[in-house]
Write a protein that holds these residues in place. Sequence first.
Motif, PDB file in Angstrom:
ATOM      1  N   LYS A   1       0.807   8.076 -37.226  1.00 60.65           N
ATOM      2  CA  LYS A   1       1.516   7.143 -38.117  1.00 60.65           C
ATOM      3  C   LYS A   1       2.528   7.844 -39.012  1.00 60.65           C
ATOM      4  O   LYS A   1       3.579   7.277 -39.335  1.00 60.65           O
ATOM      5  N   ASP A   2       2.228   9.091 -39.437  1.00 55.05           N
ATOM      6  CA  ASP A   2       3.144   9.787 -40.331  1.00 55.05           C
ATOM      7  C   ASP A   2       4.432  10.183 -39.613  1.00 55.05           C
ATOM      8  O   ASP A   2       5.526  10.020 -40.153  1.00 55.05           O
ATOM      9  N   SER A   3       4.317  10.697 -38.394  1.00 58.98           N
ATOM     10  CA  SER A   3       5.529  11.065 -37.659  1.00 58.98           C
ATOM     11  C   SER A   3       6.284   9.824 -37.195  1.00 58.98           C
ATOM     12  O   SER A   3       7.517   9.842 -37.092  1.00 58.98           O
ATOM     13  N   ILE A   4       5.573   8.731 -36.960  1.00 57.34           N
ATOM     14  CA  ILE A   4       6.238   7.466 -36.620  1.00 57.34           C
ATOM     15  C   ILE A   4       7.044   6.975 -37.827  1.00 57.34           C
ATOM     16  O   ILE A   4       8.174   6.483 -37.684  1.00 57.34           O
ATOM     17  N   THR A   5       6.471   7.137 -39.019  1.00 54.05           N
ATOM     18  CA  THR A   5       7.187   6.785 -40.247  1.00 54.05           C
ATOM     19  C   THR A   5       8.446   7.621 -40.399  1.00 54.05           C
ATOM     20  O   THR A   5       9.504   7.117 -40.812  1.00 54.05           O
TER      21      THR A   5
ATOM     22  N   THR B   1      -6.690   8.797 -38.326  1.00 54.91           N
ATOM     23  CA  THR B   1      -5.709   9.848 -38.087  1.00 54.91           C
ATOM     24  C   THR B   1      -5.737  10.171 -36.603  1.00 54.91           C
ATOM     25  O   THR B   1      -6.771  10.005 -35.954  1.00 54.91           O
ATOM     26  N   VAL B   2      -4.623  10.606 -36.061  1.00 55.72           N
ATOM     27  CA  VAL B   2      -4.530  10.842 -34.623  1.00 55.72           C
ATOM     28  C   VAL B   2      -4.161  12.297 -34.371  1.00 55.72           C
ATOM     29  O   VAL B   2      -3.126  12.779 -34.818  1.00 55.72           O
ATOM     30  N   GLY B   3      -5.017  12.990 -33.661  1.00 55.67           N
ATOM     31  CA  GLY B   3      -4.758  14.371 -33.266  1.00 55.67           C
ATOM     32  C   GLY B   3      -5.302  14.608 -31.880  1.00 55.67           C
ATOM     33  O   GLY B   3      -5.438  13.690 -31.075  1.00 55.67           O
ATOM     34  N   ASP B   4      -5.639  15.840 -31.596  1.00 49.25           N
ATOM     35  CA  ASP B   4      -6.266  16.207 -30.338  1.00 49.25           C
ATOM     36  C   ASP B   4      -7.608  15.474 -30.211  1.00 49.25           C
ATOM     37  O   ASP B   4      -8.358  15.350 -31.184  1.00 49.25           O
ATOM     38  N   MET B   5      -7.960  14.993 -29.007  1.00 49.75           N
ATOM     39  CA  MET B   5      -9.211  14.263 -28.822  1.00 49.75           C
ATOM     40  C   MET B   5     -10.432  15.107 -29.168  1.00 49.75           C
ATOM     41  O   MET B   5     -11.478  14.575 -29.531  1.00 49.75           O
ATOM     42  N   THR B   6     -10.307  16.423 -29.049  1.00 46.00           N
ATOM     43  CA  THR B   6     -11.449  17.303 -29.265  1.00 46.00           C
ATOM     44  C   THR B   6     -11.769  17.536 -30.730  1.00 46.00           C
ATOM     45  O   THR B   6     -12.791  18.155 -31.041  1.00 46.00           O
TER      46      THR B   6
ATOM     47  N   ALA C   1     -12.433   3.096 -48.933  1.00 44.34           N
ATOM     48  CA  ALA C   1     -12.972   4.260 -48.221  1.00 44.34           C
ATOM     49  C   ALA C   1     -13.526   5.293 -49.193  1.00 44.34           C
ATOM     50  O   ALA C   1     -12.972   5.520 -50.270  1.00 44.34           O
ATOM     51  N   GLU C   2     -14.626   5.950 -48.782  1.00 47.99           N
ATOM     52  CA  GLU C   2     -15.264   6.968 -49.615  1.00 47.99           C
ATOM     53  C   GLU C   2     -14.977   8.377 -49.126  1.00 47.99           C
ATOM     54  O   GLU C   2     -15.323   9.351 -49.804  1.00 47.99           O
ATOM     55  N   ILE C   3     -14.387   8.526 -47.939  1.00 42.64           N
ATOM     56  CA  ILE C   3     -13.995   9.841 -47.446  1.00 42.64           C
ATOM     57  C   ILE C   3     -12.490   9.853 -47.217  1.00 42.64           C
ATOM     58  O   ILE C   3     -11.868   8.802 -47.041  1.00 42.64           O
ATOM     59  N   SER C   4     -11.915  11.042 -47.240  1.00 44.12           N
ATOM     60  CA  SER C   4     -10.477  11.165 -47.065  1.00 44.12           C
ATOM     61  C   SER C   4     -10.090  10.902 -45.623  1.00 44.12           C
ATOM     62  O   SER C   4     -10.927  10.904 -44.717  1.00 44.12           O
ATOM     63  N   GLU C   5      -8.819  10.689 -45.426  1.00 44.87           N
ATOM     64  CA  GLU C   5      -8.283  10.448 -44.089  1.00 44.87           C
ATOM     65  C   GLU C   5      -8.645  11.571 -43.127  1.00 44.87           C
ATOM     66  O   GLU C   5      -9.042  11.349 -41.995  1.00 44.87           O
ATOM     67  N   ARG C   6      -8.520  12.832 -43.574  1.00 44.57           N
ATOM     68  CA  ARG C   6      -8.794  13.967 -42.707  1.00 44.57           C
ATOM     69  C   ARG C   6     -10.262  14.375 -42.720  1.00 44.57           C
ATOM     70  O   ARG C   6     -10.633  15.414 -42.170  1.00 44.57           O
TER      71      ARG C   6
END
Length: 282
Positions: free
Chosen positions: A19-23, A228-233, A255-260
């Motif tokens: 989403k960030d790079s799409i932005t 968040t979207v990264g490597d599937m692993t 949410a109680e935890i951060s995005e990462r």
Amino acid sequence: MREVAAQFERPAILFSGGKDSITLVRLAQKAFYPGKIPFPLLHVDTGHNFPETIDYRDWLVNEVGADLIVRTVQDSIDQGKVKEETGKYASRNALQTVTLLDAIEEFKFDACIGGGRRDEEKARAKERIFSVRDDFGQWDAKRQRPELFDMLNGRIAVGENVRVFPISNWTELDVWNYIKEEGIPLPSIYFSHRRPVFERDGMLWADSVYINKDEDEVPYEATVRFRTVGDMTCTAAVLSEATELDDIIGEILSAEISERGARMDDKRSEAAMEKRKQQGYF
């Protein structure tokens, strides 16, 4: 974006399909409208990306008429520049650094625009909007330039390059509100869907041939989405019924935890991200 165009000769946008790079792509469109985006999109493909992300990448490039450059971690492995990790937590995520630095050298990029934000992680909070890398592609947190009154200094020595973070001061909520305001289409994995997952370390992982599972890590179907979207692993899902942007925004607010918090690559050590950045990571 316009400062980059004015101060650098060979910029590129680092594009992950998240989403960030799409932005960033939308911001570039608006910055140079009605002209074409003057920077190519550079995607470092681990080979272990979510298929939905790759499909979206190809659709977006065609939709906005952008130039796309793809370099693969598999090529770096085949060339003997990096070694495939083994074991339960094996991932290609950290291997992207070498592929990225090789691409910067190949195309002589002097500025790479990324979607990093200070609210994501403490190492990213140390970055400037114009963040200088030395001629080895490395980052030194102690050599950051002051940026007073939005004065951005793009002067670099021969061989150096700059990572540029236009949305550095945005929050996750800012990004989602902007996506809603602009009506930007997103990869389907950001929204609630059914898919096979398995539990590991208290998190839900998408079942994939790229992940080394233990015998007791048995996949089952669940309704999830990805923050968040990264490597599937290294990217875990969250249980969710959010099928609309308003639902996602509501989830973020509570949410109680951060995005990462769902990124295993950030949990390898307390300074995992900072060490990777020092070596030239995004």
